[in-house]
Design a protein around this motif. Structure first.
Motif, PDB file in Angstrom:
ATOM      1  N   ARG A  29       4.585   0.362  -1.359  1.00 58.03           N
ATOM      2  CA  ARG A  29       3.696  -0.375  -2.255  1.00 58.03           C
ATOM      3  C   ARG A  29       3.052   0.607  -3.224  1.00 58.03           C
ATOM      4  O   ARG A  29       2.334   1.528  -2.821  1.00 58.03           O
ATOM      5  CB  ARG A  29       2.634  -1.126  -1.461  1.00 58.03           C
ATOM      6  CG  ARG A  29       1.704  -1.969  -2.328  1.00 58.03           C
ATOM      7  CD  ARG A  29       0.569  -2.583  -1.532  1.00 58.03           C
ATOM      8  NE  ARG A  29       0.999  -3.690  -0.693  1.00 58.03           N
ATOM      9  CZ  ARG A  29       1.100  -3.641   0.627  1.00 58.03           C
ATOM     10  NH1 ARG A  29       0.821  -2.497   1.258  1.00 58.03           N
ATOM     11  NH2 ARG A  29       1.479  -4.680   1.327  1.00 58.03           N
ATOM     12  N   SER A  32       0.521   1.990  -6.192  1.00 57.38           N
ATOM     13  CA  SER A  32      -0.899   1.803  -6.476  1.00 57.38           C
ATOM     14  C   SER A  32      -1.225   2.385  -7.847  1.00 57.38           C
ATOM     15  O   SER A  32      -0.427   3.114  -8.441  1.00 57.38           O
ATOM     16  CB  SER A  32      -1.758   2.486  -5.401  1.00 57.38           C
ATOM     17  OG  SER A  32      -1.563   3.882  -5.432  1.00 57.38           O
ATOM     18  N   VAL A  75       3.607  -8.527   1.991  1.00 53.49           N
ATOM     19  CA  VAL A  75       3.249  -8.115   0.638  1.00 53.49           C
ATOM     20  C   VAL A  75       2.697  -9.337  -0.078  1.00 53.49           C
ATOM     21  O   VAL A  75       3.033 -10.474   0.251  1.00 53.49           O
ATOM     22  CB  VAL A  75       4.460  -7.540  -0.130  1.00 53.49           C
ATOM     23  CG1 VAL A  75       4.942  -6.257   0.509  1.00 53.49           C
ATOM     24  CG2 VAL A  75       5.589  -8.547  -0.215  1.00 53.49           C
ATOM     25  N   ALA A  76       1.837  -9.100  -1.057  1.00 52.37           N
ATOM     26  CA  ALA A  76       1.176 -10.194  -1.760  1.00 52.37           C
ATOM     27  C   ALA A  76       1.793 -10.396  -3.131  1.00 52.37           C
ATOM     28  O   ALA A  76       2.430  -9.486  -3.698  1.00 52.37           O
ATOM     29  CB  ALA A  76      -0.324  -9.905  -1.890  1.00 52.37           C
ATOM     30  N   ASP A  96       2.024  -7.623  -6.097  1.00 48.91           N
ATOM     31  CA  ASP A  96       2.253  -6.248  -5.642  1.00 48.91           C
ATOM     32  C   ASP A  96       3.478  -5.657  -6.325  1.00 48.91           C
ATOM     33  O   ASP A  96       4.477  -6.339  -6.558  1.00 48.91           O
ATOM     34  CB  ASP A  96       2.473  -6.209  -4.128  1.00 48.91           C
ATOM     35  CG  ASP A  96       1.175  -6.316  -3.344  1.00 48.91           C
ATOM     36  OD1 ASP A  96       1.252  -6.424  -2.107  1.00 48.91           O
ATOM     37  OD2 ASP A  96       0.099  -6.281  -3.965  1.00 48.91           O
ATOM     38  N   THR A  97       3.387  -4.403  -6.663  1.00 50.42           N
ATOM     39  CA  THR A  97       4.537  -3.670  -7.201  1.00 50.42           C
ATOM     40  C   THR A  97       5.158  -2.866  -6.070  1.00 50.42           C
ATOM     41  O   THR A  97       4.480  -2.050  -5.434  1.00 50.42           O
ATOM     42  CB  THR A  97       4.118  -2.729  -8.343  1.00 50.42           C
ATOM     43  OG1 THR A  97       3.543  -3.505  -9.395  1.00 50.42           O
ATOM     44  CG2 THR A  97       5.327  -1.965  -8.880  1.00 50.42           C
ATOM     45  N   ILE A  98       6.403  -3.126  -5.796  1.00 47.25           N
ATOM     46  CA  ILE A  98       7.099  -2.482  -4.687  1.00 47.25           C
ATOM     47  C   ILE A  98       8.125  -1.486  -5.226  1.00 47.25           C
ATOM     48  O   ILE A  98       8.971  -1.842  -6.056  1.00 47.25           O
ATOM     49  CB  ILE A  98       7.813  -3.518  -3.795  1.00 47.25           C
ATOM     50  CG1 ILE A  98       6.815  -4.612  -3.348  1.00 47.25           C
ATOM     51  CG2 ILE A  98       8.449  -2.851  -2.591  1.00 47.25           C
ATOM     52  CD1 ILE A  98       5.631  -4.099  -2.580  1.00 47.25           C
TER      53      ILE A  98
END
Length: 452
Positions: free
Chosen positions: A400, A402, A416-417, A420-422
């Motif tokens: 994830r 940040s 994961v929400a 979110d950038t994965i």
């Protein structure tokens, strides 16, 4: 009970008439309730089965009857599939979006019943055709000057149908919700169904509360009707009061469950029958019957159903794993773990295995309505791939991202929400020199590429 009232629609004569219909969507509109109702009869206890034998629907208890009917129906459906992958009602080579969506809509209901094999390539051709229509509509809507063009009921129906087949176009979803007030009442209801399926609870409730203000109650019977705002178009599919009520009932079954408002909506739909099992057209009757059968299952109107919940994981026509619980609650965790060898055995030899064909299918049967939140976790160990390919090993890592630039490594099963950038990192190596190598990594469902 309700199930007994719907039995005339499951008569053998209905099966015979369905096979005489000239268009695939009409064939499926008549056949789908028979399949859904027939699948329910297989869960009856001995006493209920004995009662069923004295009715016109007793043929459903004959071994292989539903499977043979399903095979005959699908043969007619596939025979009418056009060269571009879709279906149509008019002559010519090209298909029509409404007919194609209607066929795929029914197939999404039938496939989990596992009454016949479904050629994935044919279904994917149809999905591709419908996605082409959706892409064309999206281009038209996004390119409209001053936003004059707005989505219509067909756009909502196509979006919901594609969603049930695993294709979610978020841009079209946003266009539809941005213009939801301009949709017909049926279009609003279909979009609310799609948002519920997608898990967009807040936006779903926005439309749901609006629809609640459109309800008209019959003070004498207690039935409630979702009133259409386009009654002058009663002769069109999107002006049908029957389909509107059926879809609203289906929506309530999913969202409200066993509640007075659901009972009242079902009562209204039952009261609009022209005759037992018929509402005025093949499409209207099919929509109404399937909605009422699902409602009947919710109310336990089908007697003698087992209390167990049963999940089975299928690949093609082969059941790989199953899980059973006996709880009354709909909130049960079912863990189905399978190894690569399970998939390889179903897909082909180790040298030629395609782990995406045939697809995996999760089938549910049980006494209670259930909301399924499924996770498919694929864990590939380098040693396993080394055994499979001999001299290659491949690894994948999810993290994830940040704002600080750091990345948090995700563990298996971690949530994961939305938003979110994965970061996805692939590593591979080889024990020998390779001059040409192509590596394909499929995009997980629900994700969009935002960078490389």
């Amino acid at each position: 009970g309700l199930f007994e009232q719907l039995l005339p629609a499951l008569d053998r004569a209905v099966m015979a008439e369905a096979l005489t219909r000239g268009h695939a969507e009409d064939v499926l509109a008549m056949a789908t309730p028979v399949f859904v109702g027939g699948a329910y009869t297989r869960q009856l206890d001995d006493e209920a089965r004995q009662r069923l034998r004295s009715t016109s629907a007793s043929w459903l208890l004959e071994e292989g009857s539903l499977e043979n009917f399903a095979q005959s129906v699908l043969e007619r459906v596939w025979a009418q599939q056009r060269a571009d992958g879709g279906w149509g009602r008019c002559g010519g080579e090209d298909s029509e979006a409404l007919a194609t969506a209607a066929v795929l809509d029914c197939l999404a209901t039938l496939e989990p019943l596992a009454l016949a094999s479904y050629p994935e390539k044919r279904i994917q051709r149809a999905v591709k055709r419908l996605k082409e229509f959706q892409a064309m509509q999206r281009t038209r809507l996004e390119g409209s000057k001053n936003k004059i063009a707005t989505p219509d009921t067909l756009d909502a129906y196509v979006y919901l149908t594609l969603l049930t087949h695993g294709s979610d176009n978020s841009a079209m979803r946003n266009i539809l919700f941005r213009n939801w007030k301009k949709l017909t009442t049926l279009g609003k209801t279909i979009l609310a169904q799609a948002l519920h399926l997608r898990g967009d609870t807040e936006d779903r409730n926005t439309i749901r509360f609006f629809l609640g203000e459109k309800l008209v109650k019959n003070e004498e019977t207690g039935a409630i009707q979702l009133k259409a705002d386009n009654e002058k178009f009663w002769w069109t599919w999107y002006g049908s009061g029957v389909e509107l009520q059926a879809r609203y009932l289906d929506f309530l079954v999913c969202v409200k469950g066993d509640a007075p408002v659901t009972d009242a909506a079902a009562l209204q739909l039952l009261s609009t029958r022209k005759r037992p099992g018929f509402w005025g057209s093949a499409r209207d009757s099919g929509q109404a019957l399937v909605a009422l059968l699902r409602y009947g299952r919710l109310k336990k109107a089908t007697p003698g159903r087992p209390k167990a919940q049963h999940f089975a994981l299928w690949q093609g026509d082969r059941k790989i794993l199953e899980s059973v619980t006996n709880s009354e609650s709909g909130w049960n965790a079912h863990a189905l773990a399978l190894s690569g060898n399970d998939l390889v055995e179903a897909a082909g030899t180790e040298e030629s295995a395609d782990l995406t064909t045939p697809p995996l299918r999760l089938v549910y049967a049980g006494a209670n309505p259930v909301g399924v939140h499924a996770h498919l976790m694929v864990v590939r160990q380098p040693t396993l791939i080394r055994e499979h390919r001999g001299d290659l090993f491949i690894g994948r890592r999810y993290a994830r991202a940040s704002s600080s630039g750091d990345a948090e490594i995700l563990t298996a099963g971690e949530d994961v929400a939305i938003g979110d950038t994965i970061e996805v990192v692939l590593t591979f190596g080889s024990t020998r020199q390779i001059d040409h190598l192509s590596l394909t990594d499929f995009l997980p469902s629900g994700f969009e590429i935002v960078g490389e």
